[in-house]
Design a protein around this motif. Structure first.
Motif, PDB file in Angstrom:
ATOM      1  N   PRO A 174      17.587 -27.654 -23.749  1.00  0.00           N
ATOM      2  CA  PRO A 174      17.375 -26.811 -24.927  1.00  0.00           C
ATOM      3  C   PRO A 174      16.850 -27.568 -26.145  1.00  0.00           C
ATOM      4  O   PRO A 174      15.976 -27.072 -26.865  1.00  0.00           O
ATOM      5  CB  PRO A 174      18.780 -26.238 -25.195  1.00  0.00           C
ATOM      6  CG  PRO A 174      19.463 -26.294 -23.870  1.00  0.00           C
ATOM      7  CD  PRO A 174      18.942 -27.534 -23.203  1.00  0.00           C
ATOM      8  N   LEU A 175      17.385 -28.781 -26.391  1.00  0.00           N
ATOM      9  CA  LEU A 175      16.936 -29.540 -27.560  1.00  0.00           C
ATOM     10  C   LEU A 175      15.512 -30.038 -27.385  1.00  0.00           C
ATOM     11  O   LEU A 175      14.660 -29.877 -28.271  1.00  0.00           O
ATOM     12  CB  LEU A 175      17.882 -30.724 -27.807  1.00  0.00           C
ATOM     13  CG  LEU A 175      19.249 -30.371 -28.396  1.00  0.00           C
ATOM     14  CD1 LEU A 175      20.084 -31.632 -28.553  1.00  0.00           C
ATOM     15  CD2 LEU A 175      19.095 -29.676 -29.743  1.00  0.00           C
ATOM     16  N   LEU A 176      15.250 -30.663 -26.234  1.00  0.00           N
ATOM     17  CA  LEU A 176      13.910 -31.175 -25.987  1.00  0.00           C
ATOM     18  C   LEU A 176      12.907 -30.034 -25.927  1.00  0.00           C
ATOM     19  O   LEU A 176      11.795 -30.117 -26.483  1.00  0.00           O
ATOM     20  CB  LEU A 176      13.891 -31.974 -24.680  1.00  0.00           C
ATOM     21  CG  LEU A 176      12.556 -32.599 -24.271  1.00  0.00           C
ATOM     22  CD1 LEU A 176      12.067 -33.560 -25.348  1.00  0.00           C
ATOM     23  CD2 LEU A 176      12.706 -33.322 -22.933  1.00  0.00           C
ATOM     24  N   GLY A 177      13.291 -28.947 -25.248  1.00  0.00           N
ATOM     25  CA  GLY A 177      12.404 -27.790 -25.187  1.00  0.00           C
ATOM     26  C   GLY A 177      12.113 -27.221 -26.558  1.00  0.00           C
ATOM     27  O   GLY A 177      10.971 -26.897 -26.885  1.00  0.00           O
ATOM     28  N   GLY A 178      13.164 -27.095 -27.381  1.00  0.00           N
ATOM     29  CA  GLY A 178      12.962 -26.585 -28.732  1.00  0.00           C
ATOM     30  C   GLY A 178      12.053 -27.468 -29.555  1.00  0.00           C
ATOM     31  O   GLY A 178      11.167 -26.976 -30.271  1.00  0.00           O
ATOM     32  N   MET A 179      12.240 -28.796 -29.469  1.00  0.00           N
ATOM     33  CA  MET A 179      11.386 -29.724 -30.210  1.00  0.00           C
ATOM     34  C   MET A 179       9.933 -29.605 -29.763  1.00  0.00           C
ATOM     35  O   MET A 179       9.016 -29.558 -30.595  1.00  0.00           O
ATOM     36  CB  MET A 179      11.888 -31.153 -30.012  1.00  0.00           C
ATOM     37  CG  MET A 179      13.202 -31.466 -30.693  1.00  0.00           C
ATOM     38  SD  MET A 179      13.806 -33.118 -30.269  1.00  0.00           S
ATOM     39  CE  MET A 179      12.430 -34.124 -30.837  1.00  0.00           C
ATOM     40  N   LEU A 180       9.717 -29.561 -28.447  1.00  0.00           N
ATOM     41  CA  LEU A 180       8.348 -29.504 -27.931  1.00  0.00           C
ATOM     42  C   LEU A 180       7.677 -28.181 -28.283  1.00  0.00           C
ATOM     43  O   LEU A 180       6.500 -28.148 -28.669  1.00  0.00           O
ATOM     44  CB  LEU A 180       8.352 -29.716 -26.416  1.00  0.00           C
ATOM     45  CG  LEU A 180       8.697 -31.130 -25.942  1.00  0.00           C
ATOM     46  CD1 LEU A 180       8.862 -31.157 -24.429  1.00  0.00           C
ATOM     47  CD2 LEU A 180       7.623 -32.116 -26.367  1.00  0.00           C
ATOM     48  N   VAL A 181       8.421 -27.079 -28.142  1.00  0.00           N
ATOM     49  CA  VAL A 181       7.836 -25.769 -28.443  1.00  0.00           C
ATOM     50  C   VAL A 181       7.482 -25.672 -29.924  1.00  0.00           C
ATOM     51  O   VAL A 181       6.393 -25.200 -30.291  1.00  0.00           O
ATOM     52  CB  VAL A 181       8.808 -24.639 -28.039  1.00  0.00           C
ATOM     53  CG1 VAL A 181       8.315 -23.288 -28.566  1.00  0.00           C
ATOM     54  CG2 VAL A 181       8.942 -24.580 -26.528  1.00  0.00           C
TER      55      VAL A 181
END
Length: 476
Positions: A174-181
């Motif tokens: 969730p954190l990495l996905g949120g940062m990338l998105v």
């Protein structure tokens, strides 16, 4: 005094490594092999959680609604569920290390295709191929670990490390996905897999050795081609039937249900007549094996169903950014990653039933808080359920794998690993399908809230059913 005990223990470990890998010269330490194999599971789990926070962005960019977003999640999970048994059987036949390498390579190429997809259809197709790579990777890596750590206590601890390291994908996703998105766009949640997968393949080539397996007569078993073709049709058809029915597509649901029933009946018929069936009949008549896999299915069904609905609530209903939503989901993810090794130690010392019973009971109690979810800001109501599921899963995850692996002979380690992961991926796919269909879109608050309240009772019931199954699983 035992002045030579440490040297003796080291020699014993090295001898065990030599025996298990079939090598006679120096062998890399088992810890290095374990770390490399954990990377593969990390990738597989990362692509479950990292996608959830990107769903609204994918929907806007590709012009697809809730059914298309479910396809992005379920195309991956259905492919894994349908092909894992075949992947395990292939690994038992041609080698676990080879299947792990093939799976990593296919997974990386499919991730590149996901990141380049021009529309929802190509993205879902690439996710299916990505799931196929994961299906080849998972059972092989698990079989190598159980072969390299043959003792029950050390195996439970190794599985705890495996589950703990791989489960760090849940808070990272969730954190990495949120940062990338939020910074680079949703495509990078897939493209990031390419360098990680390449590094994992290099590690497998350099470190991992193929375990030596005793085969009757020294011959490889014949491949059950009919079973490998029919299993994906039956399992995939089951999930797509649920998805179609949930969205009111009665004709499509009836057609896929018919395909599912025919494929399942043909699978049973073919397995009874196969010289070397993909699923030996004894396994499907073993209550301990079925019980362990039933718990695994229920765990993933509730966990991923709640995760899917919570993501929609936080982003669609409460308008949080992808990164903020990912951070708010950490109470589910962090306890799982932290407690998986603890579950391994508890399983090694007390057996499987204690962590399984405690985890399922706690998660059942926590899901009652979903009854407090309302149309407005509902994070305080979501939080107890997220936290209880995360802690419960952390206690369950290692113990349920150990119980499934202990219920079968060592010669079927690859198949047992494939079956257990199949049960979990079926749970993931059904969870997204059922919970998404019942709750609907968070953009229609009244229907969504009533759906979440119904899902609260469903979740509690599934956890209690899993708790009942703990009485029949292998304890030691």
């Amino acid at each position: 005094m035992r002045p030579t005990s440490r040297t003796s223990d080291r020699s014993t470990d090295e001898a065990a490594e030599t025996h298990e890998t079939g090598e006679t010269g120096p062998v890399p330490r088992r810890g290095a092999m374990l770390a490399i194999l954990c990377a593969g599971m990390f990738l597989v789990l990362l692509d479950v959680t990292i996608v959830n926070v990107a769903l609204p962005g994918i929907g806007r960019a590709l012009g697809t609604g809730l059914p298309g977003l479910q396809g992005v999640v379920d195309g991956y999970a259905v492919a894994i569920a349908g092909l894992l048994l075949g992947g395990g059987a292939l690994g038992d036949r041609i080698g676990y290390r080879r299947m792990t390498l093939i799976g990593l390579g296919l997974f990386g190429l499919a991730s590149l295709a996901c990141g380049s997809a021009p529309g929802a259809g190509p993205l879902i197709a690439a996710r299916v191929v990505q799931g196929a790579g994961a299906a080849l990777l998972l059972p092989g890596s698990l079989a190598v670990i159980t072969a390299v750590y043959p003792g029950r206590a050390e195996q439970a601890r190794a599985l705890g490390v495996w589950a703990g390291i791989s489960s760090t994908a849940l808070p990272a996703g969730p954190l990495l996905g949120g940062m990338l998105v939020d910074s680079a766009g949703w495509r990078w949640i897939f493209l990031i897999n390419v360098p990680i997968g390449a590094a994992a393949m290099a590690g497998v080539v350099a470190i991992v050795r193929e375990p030596r397996r005793e085969r009757p007569g020294g011959a490889r078993p014949p491949l059950d081609r009919a079973g490998m073709a029919l299993a994906p049709l039956a399992l995939g058809g089951l999930v797509w039937t649920v998805i179609a029915a949930g969205h009111g597509h009665q004709g499509e649901a009836a057609a896929t249900a018919a395909v599912t029933v025919v494929a399942a009946a043909a699978f049973v018929w073919a397995e009874r007549r196969a010289a070397a069936p993909m699923v030996p009949g004894g396994l499907l008549r073993a209550p301990a094996f079925l019980g362990a896999n039933g718990i695994a299915l229920a765990m993933n069904l509730v966990t991923n169903g709640v995760l899917f609905v919570a993501t929609l609530k936080l982003q669609q209903g409460e308008h949080h950014s992808a990164f903020t939503a990912g951070a708010l989901l950490l109470p589910m993810a962090v306890p799982l990653a932290l407690l998986a090794p603890v579950s391994g130690r508890l399983t090694a010392r007390f057996g499987t039933r204690l962590p399984l019973g405690a985890g399922t009971a706690l998660a059942a109690a926590g899901c009652l808080s979903l009854l407090r979810v309302g149309a407005g800001g509902s994070y305080p109501a979501l939080l107890p359920a997220l936290l209880a599921i995360g802690i419960g899963d952390g206690l369950i995850v290692t113990a349920v794998v150990a119980a499934a692996m202990r219920a079968v002979p060592p010669a079927h380690a690859g198949l047992a690993g494939g079956f257990n992961n199949t049960a979990r991926q079926i749970g993931t796919a059904l969870g997204v399908a059922v919970y998404g269909a019942v709750a609907g879109s968070a953009l229609t608050p009244g229907h969504f809230v009533s759906g979440v309240h119904a899902l609260a009772w469903l979740s509690v019931g599934l956890w209690l059913a899993a708790l009942a199954l703990t009485r029949i699983v292998p304890n030691r």
